[in-house]
Motif scaffolding. Structure first.
Motif, PDB file in Angstrom:
ATOM      1  N   VAL A   1      75.154   1.031   9.116  1.00 20.80           N
ATOM      2  CA  VAL A   1      74.429   1.216   7.864  1.00 20.80           C
ATOM      3  C   VAL A   1      73.186   0.332   7.846  1.00 20.80           C
ATOM      4  N   PRO A   2      72.011   0.966   7.722  1.00 25.83           N
ATOM      5  CA  PRO A   2      70.794   0.167   7.626  1.00 25.83           C
ATOM      6  C   PRO A   2      70.645  -0.430   6.231  1.00 25.83           C
TER       7      PRO A   2
ATOM      8  N   LYS B   1      66.008   7.145  -2.497  1.00 27.36           N
ATOM      9  CA  LYS B   1      66.685   6.476  -1.382  1.00 27.36           C
ATOM     10  C   LYS B   1      67.276   7.505  -0.418  1.00 27.36           C
TER      11      LYS B   1
ATOM     12  N   LEU C   1      65.586   0.840   5.609  1.00 29.93           N
ATOM     13  CA  LEU C   1      65.441   2.202   5.132  1.00 29.93           C
ATOM     14  C   LEU C   1      63.996   2.468   4.712  1.00 29.93           C
TER      15      LEU C   1
ATOM     16  N   GLN D   1      75.825   6.256   3.892  1.00 27.90           N
ATOM     17  CA  GLN D   1      75.602   5.269   2.832  1.00 27.90           C
ATOM     18  C   GLN D   1      74.650   5.751   1.745  1.00 27.90           C
ATOM     19  N   TRP D   2      73.577   6.426   2.134  1.00 19.72           N
ATOM     20  CA  TRP D   2      72.520   6.726   1.181  1.00 19.72           C
ATOM     21  C   TRP D   2      72.432   8.194   0.780  1.00 19.72           C
TER      22      TRP D   2
ATOM     23  N   LEU E   1      64.793   8.722   7.836  1.00 23.36           N
ATOM     24  CA  LEU E   1      65.268   7.811   8.873  1.00 23.36           C
ATOM     25  C   LEU E   1      66.298   8.499   9.768  1.00 23.36           C
ATOM     26  N   ALA E   2      67.230   9.207   9.163  1.00 25.07           N
ATOM     27  CA  ALA E   2      68.271   9.889   9.933  1.00 25.07           C
ATOM     28  C   ALA E   2      67.663  10.938  10.861  1.00 25.07           C
TER      29      ALA E   2
ATOM     30  N   ALA F   1      73.062   5.712   7.832  1.00 23.33           N
ATOM     31  CA  ALA F   1      72.105   6.012   6.759  1.00 23.33           C
ATOM     32  C   ALA F   1      72.530   7.244   5.984  1.00 23.33           C
ATOM     33  N   THR F   2      72.979   8.247   6.698  1.00 24.28           N
ATOM     34  CA  THR F   2      73.408   9.481   6.033  1.00 24.28           C
ATOM     35  C   THR F   2      74.606   9.226   5.137  1.00 24.28           C
TER      36      THR F   2
ATOM     37  N   ALA G   1      66.441   7.902   3.445  1.00 22.40           N
ATOM     38  CA  ALA G   1      67.540   7.900   4.416  1.00 22.40           C
ATOM     39  C   ALA G   1      67.511   9.165   5.258  1.00 22.40           C
TER      40      ALA G   1
END
Length: 185
Positions: A176-177, A95, A182, A71-72, A102-103, A68-69, A99
């Motif tokens: 990658v989510p 986004k 996300l 990609q986003w 989420l991270a 997540a970190t 992210a």
């Protein structure tokens, strides 16, 4: 004359009823005896025993945080999406904020998972302060405040967690989510 199958079928019902009756009466008992025996039995409550598959869970949670970190947050930052006037800046920042949330959530879970494995807990313990420091950063990302330092903070903590996992024999790979995952957090 009765066949063997008919005899078997006629005996199944009484046998099952008897088994249920015996099982039900065997389950009831003296409550005082049960209470005294349960209080005298030893209980294991170490964190290593409470958490099964601690390394696997750590790798999964840290992998989602890393993916997540990258990609986003990191990738859009390197592409210049967070700069003022950039096309799609607002959406990219939203986004990135999601992210980041989420991270942070997955890194907290990963640090909890690490406590279930002695080797991993020693490697990850010094990183808990860094993970806790990420708590307010997702809101800064959403607002577009000091994106340079926020991105480097997330990237730095993720890399340290990956290194700690690798040193403890739990190599973390980016997972990658999707955008839907996300949004769910």
């Amino acid at each position: 004359m009765l066949s063997a199958a008919t005899v078997r079928r006629s005996l199944v019902a009484p046998v099952l009823c008897g088994a249920l009756l015996v099982g039900a009466t065997g389950c009831g008992g003296d409550d005082k005896a049960a209470a005294s025996s349960s209080s005298s039995s030893p209980s294991s409550s170490s964190s290593a025993e409470k958490q099964k598959f601690a390394k696997t869970r750590f790798v999964a949670n840290a992998g989602i945080a890393a993916g997540a970190t990258y990609q986003w947050i990191v990738k859009p930052y390197k592409a210049g999406k967070f700069k003022k006037g950039a096309d799609g800046r607002k959406f990219a920042l939203i986004k990135a904020g999601l992210a980041g949330t989420l991270a942070y959530n997955r890194l907290k879970a990963a640090s909890k998972n690490a406590k279930g494995d002695p080797t991993l807990s020693k490697a990850v313990a010094p990183l808990t302060a860094g993970i806790d420091a990420l708590k307010d950063l997702p809101s800064k990302l959403r607002k577009g405040d000091s994106t340079d330092s926020v991105v480097s903070s997330f990237d730095g903590v993720i890399n340290k967690v990956k290194d700690a996992g690798k040193s403890a024999g739990a190599e973390v790979k980016d997972k990658v989510p999707s955008a839907g995952e996300l949004a769910k957090g």
